[in-house]
Design an enzyme around this catalytic site. Structure first.
Site, short mmCIF file in Angstrom:
data_model
loop_
_atom_site.label_atom_id
_atom_site.label_comp_id
_atom_site.label_asym_id
_atom_site.label_seq_id
_atom_site.Cartn_x
_atom_site.Cartn_y
_atom_site.Cartn_z
CG HIS A 9 6.64 4.72 -0.12
ND1 HIS A 9 6.57 5.89 0.58
CD2 HIS A 9 5.99 3.81 0.64
CE1 HIS A 9 5.90 5.71 1.71
NE2 HIS A 9 5.53 4.44 1.76
CG HIS A 11 5.06 -0.37 3.47
ND1 HIS A 11 5.81 -0.21 4.62
CD2 HIS A 11 4.70 0.87 3.06
CE1 HIS A 11 5.90 1.09 4.89
NE2 HIS A 11 5.24 1.76 3.96
NE ARG A 64 2.89 -16.66 13.35
CZ ARG A 64 3.30 -16.11 14.48
NH1 ARG A 64 4.57 -16.17 14.81
NH2 ARG A 64 2.44 -15.51 15.29
N GLY A 164 5.00 4.08 10.62
CA GLY A 164 4.06 4.15 11.73
C GLY A 164 3.40 5.51 11.84
CG HIS A 191 6.83 6.23 6.22
ND1 HIS A 191 7.82 5.28 6.13
CD2 HIS A 191 5.77 5.75 5.52
CE1 HIS A 191 7.38 4.27 5.39
NE2 HIS A 191 6.14 4.52 5.00
CD GLU A 194 1.12 8.18 5.39
OE1 GLU A 194 0.38 7.39 4.78
OE2 GLU A 194 2.06 7.80 6.12
CG ASP A 271 2.04 3.45 1.23
OD1 ASP A 271 2.96 2.84 1.80
OD2 ASP A 271 1.36 4.33 1.81
#
Length: 323
Positions: A9, A11, A64, A164, A191, A194, A271
């Site tokens: 986990h 990001h 980008r 989210g 997710h 949490e 995370d």
């Protein structure tokens, strides 16, 4: 010798260290409310979970190009390998980039997948991906994302999640996206549990979650926790994240010991390590303070990993002793 570690986990957008983020932002013509590493560190002093999500959106929109995405995989692979990682199952959020910035799906996915190849060649680290949708994402965009993710299964995409704010809405609007991913060979790893409570975890399981990212608030419902333990559903626990976003007030209040005592399998992850000021070594050390050893964390990581069987067999051979 560094203890081998599995991370399920993380990001990738949240792994970008401040100096690199400022460099990328300037190159891409993005303006941040911070011009120095020190100012960016102040920006990362989150007041609550909602504040964290606001900062997340502002900073991750700096990324980008395919080369940006490739670079952040390679940079984090170098860091994670230095802490003993042998397998990382990373998250990225392509639908956000498509909706907010108009980027092309293939630009995003190709950049990340090329980064995984380079990470393997340079650091011997296996990186796989389970990208996220996000709550509030238009259903048609989520379904398109699921189709694209399935196309990249042979390039290292192994699952599909959703992140989210759990309070923003239920998972039901994304049932079709989850089904599309599952039909394409990608299990659902959302997710839940949490910012919202045990009902959020239960909802994720009803929709077919094979693993739960966070899931710590299952500890609030003994019946649910017994079910999770009995089914062998792995919870991806991120201790510092929970503290920094205010989900858990203090380390001693963290529910990891209760989850573990109930028999739940708990992997350990960072995370968003750059945003939370942590790293994989620190997370394993914090988990150990809470009675969850490196061997326990590795075993749960192995149980929850979505990788192909040859990789799983390799990871099993290198497992540290539990207990």
């Amino acid at each position: 010798m560094t203890t081998p570690k599995i991370e399920l986990h993380v990001h990738l957008e949240g792994t970008v260290r401040p100096a690199t983020l400022l460099e990328i932002a300037r190159r891409n013509g993005e303006t941040l409310p911070a011009d120095t590493v020190e100012e960016l560190a102040e920006l990362y002093r989150f007041t609550d979970f909602g504040h964290f999500l606001d900062v997340w959106g502002m900073t991750t929109n700096c990324l980008r190009t395919a080369d940006d995405f490739r670079r952040i995989v390679v940079d984090y692979a170098r860091e994670a390998a230095g802490h003993g990682a042998v397998y990382v199952e990373a998250i990225f959020s392509p639908a956000e980039r498509v909706e907010a910035q108009g980027l092309a799906w293939d630009e995003i996915f190709t950049g990340y997948c090329e980064g995984a190849v380079e990470a393997r060649e340079r650091f011997g680290l296996t990186v796989r991906f389970a990208p996220d949708l996000y709550r509030g994402c238009p259903a048609d965009l989520a379904e398109e994302c699921a189709r694209v993710a399935a196309r990249y299964r042979d390039r290292g995409v192994v699952g599909l999640g959703i992140g989210g704010n759990e309070r923003r809405g239920p998972l039901e609007p994304y049932r079709r996206a989850v089904e599309i991913a599952r039909d394409g060979g990608l299990p659902f790893v959302p997710h839940a549990g949490e910012a919202a409570g045990a009902d959020s975890v239960r909802e994720a399981l009803v929709l077919g979650a094979v693993r739960v990212r966070h899931g710590i608030r299952a500890a609030e419902d003994p019946t649910l926790l017994t079910e999770i333990a009995g089914r062998g559903v792995v919870l991806d626990v991120c201790p510092t994240s929970n503290l920094r976003t205010g989900v858990v007030p203090t380390p001693d209040a963290h529910p990891l010991p209760r989850l573990r005592a109930a028999g739940a399998l708990c992997s350990v992850s960072t995370d968003d390590p750059a945003m939370f000021g942590t790293d994989l070594g620190r997370e394993y050390a914090l988990a150990a303070r809470l009675g969850h050893t490196a061997g326990d964390a590795y075993a749960a990581g192995l149980a929850g990993a979505l990788c192909e069987e040859p990789v799983r067999a390799f990871l099993a051979e290198g497992a540290p002793t539990s207990g």
